[in-house]
Design a protein around this motif. Structure first.
Motif, PDB file in Angstrom:
ATOM      1  N   GLN A 178       0.734  -1.134   0.070  1.00  0.00           N
ATOM      2  CA  GLN A 178      -0.094  -0.130   0.070  1.00  0.00           C
ATOM      3  C   GLN A 178       0.762   1.142   0.257  1.00  0.00           C
ATOM      4  O   GLN A 178       1.803   1.401   0.793  1.00  0.00           O
ATOM      5  CB  GLN A 178      -0.838   0.023   1.225  1.00  0.00           C
ATOM      6  CG  GLN A 178      -1.706   1.168   1.422  1.00  0.00           C
ATOM      7  CD  GLN A 178      -2.809   1.218   0.144  1.00  0.00           C
ATOM      8  OE1 GLN A 178      -3.315   0.230  -0.147  1.00  0.00           O
ATOM      9  NE2 GLN A 178      -3.237   2.210  -0.300  1.00  0.00           N
ATOM     10  N   HIS A 180       1.837   4.901   0.965  1.00  0.00           N
ATOM     11  CA  HIS A 180       1.630   6.073   2.014  1.00  0.00           C
ATOM     12  C   HIS A 180       2.343   7.168   1.755  1.00  0.00           C
ATOM     13  O   HIS A 180       3.301   7.126   1.016  1.00  0.00           O
ATOM     14  CB  HIS A 180       1.825   5.369   3.457  1.00  0.00           C
ATOM     15  CG  HIS A 180       1.016   4.266   3.783  1.00  0.00           C
ATOM     16  ND1 HIS A 180      -0.092   4.485   4.372  1.00  0.00           N
ATOM     17  CD2 HIS A 180       1.430   2.852   3.564  1.00  0.00           C
ATOM     18  CE1 HIS A 180      -0.644   3.101   4.488  1.00  0.00           C
ATOM     19  NE2 HIS A 180       0.512   2.077   4.133  1.00  0.00           N
ATOM     20  N   GLY A 181       2.045   8.280   2.123  1.00  0.00           N
ATOM     21  CA  GLY A 181       2.868   9.451   1.625  1.00  0.00           C
ATOM     22  C   GLY A 181       2.546  10.553   2.718  1.00  0.00           C
ATOM     23  O   GLY A 181       1.694  10.844   3.412  1.00  0.00           O
ATOM     24  N   LEU A 185      -1.847  12.267  -1.217  1.00  0.00           N
ATOM     25  CA  LEU A 185      -1.320  11.120  -1.722  1.00  0.00           C
ATOM     26  C   LEU A 185      -1.368  11.172  -3.429  1.00  0.00           C
ATOM     27  O   LEU A 185      -2.373  11.678  -3.743  1.00  0.00           O
ATOM     28  CB  LEU A 185      -2.191  10.203  -1.095  1.00  0.00           C
ATOM     29  CG  LEU A 185      -2.149   9.548   0.122  1.00  0.00           C
ATOM     30  CD1 LEU A 185      -2.989   8.857   0.794  1.00  0.00           C
ATOM     31  CD2 LEU A 185      -0.777   9.277   0.644  1.00  0.00           C
TER      32      LEU A 185
END
Length: 197
Positions: A178, A180-181, A185
């Motif tokens: 997945q 994430h940031g 995003l």
């Protein structure tokens, strides 16, 4: 005793700040050249394989907004001190001469090394509304860091003042999991052949 989570966060913020700063400096026009004399459209593609270096492809489309000036040189910063297989060429073909140098920026106790690519355009592209492009292509091992079960990919941003259009795409193995940031995003546009874009 230092808190490792705080240290990683400070380090990450420092990398983002320096990446933005370097790209701002890299795309500033040369002396005597006003920023609005040229329109820059920049498309950057990062392709991260399961193993091996990240492939970086930067496409610059330039529009001349003047009738009597041309872009004779530009400095571009690669966010790594370890750049391999560097190529610079016109979009329609033909290599462009360049030199590189590894530079260091320091903010407080944080040091960041990067490669400055100095590009000299041998052909004068003169004429208002004239459009042309060039490509910078290289590989680097410095943009991906494995942190336990997480793979962190560092992608620098660029300030609004130094580009008119800026697009970034990132391809990573589906096995990275997945996304994430920090901040906004990224939008997932495809997932095929074991690669997420």
């Amino acid at each position: 005793m230092h808190n490792p989570k705080v240290f990683r966060l400070v380090r990450f913020i420092g990398l983002i700040f320096l990446g933005v700063f370097m790209l701002v400096v890299a795309l500033l026009p040369n002396k005597g050249r006003a920023a609005n004399e040229f329109f820059y459209s920049i498309d950057v593609q990062y392709a991260v394989p399961t193993t091996g270096p990240t492939n970086v492809l930067q496409t610059y489309n330039v529009t001349n907004n003047t009738s009597n000036k041309y872009l004779d040189s530009i400095k571009i910063s690669a966010p790594s001190n370890n750049v391999q297989n560097l190529r610079v060429y016109y979009s329609g073909g033909g290599s462009i001469p360049f030199t590189t140098q590894v530079l260091t920026e320091e903010t407080g106790s944080f040091k960041y090394e990067y490669t400055q690519i100095n590009i000299d355009f041998p052909v004068a592209k003169v004429g208002q509304g004239l459009k042309w492009g060039f490509v910078v292509e290289y590989q680097t091992n410095s943009l991906v860091e494995n942190k336990g079960r997480a793979n962190v990919v560092y992608i620098p941003g660029i300030s609004q003042e130094n580009r008119d259009f800026y697009s970034v795409s990132l391809k990573v193995p589906d096995s990275f999991g997945q996304v994430h940031g920090f901040g906004k995003l990224p939008k997932e546009v495809s997932r095929q052949g074991g690669v997420v874009t």
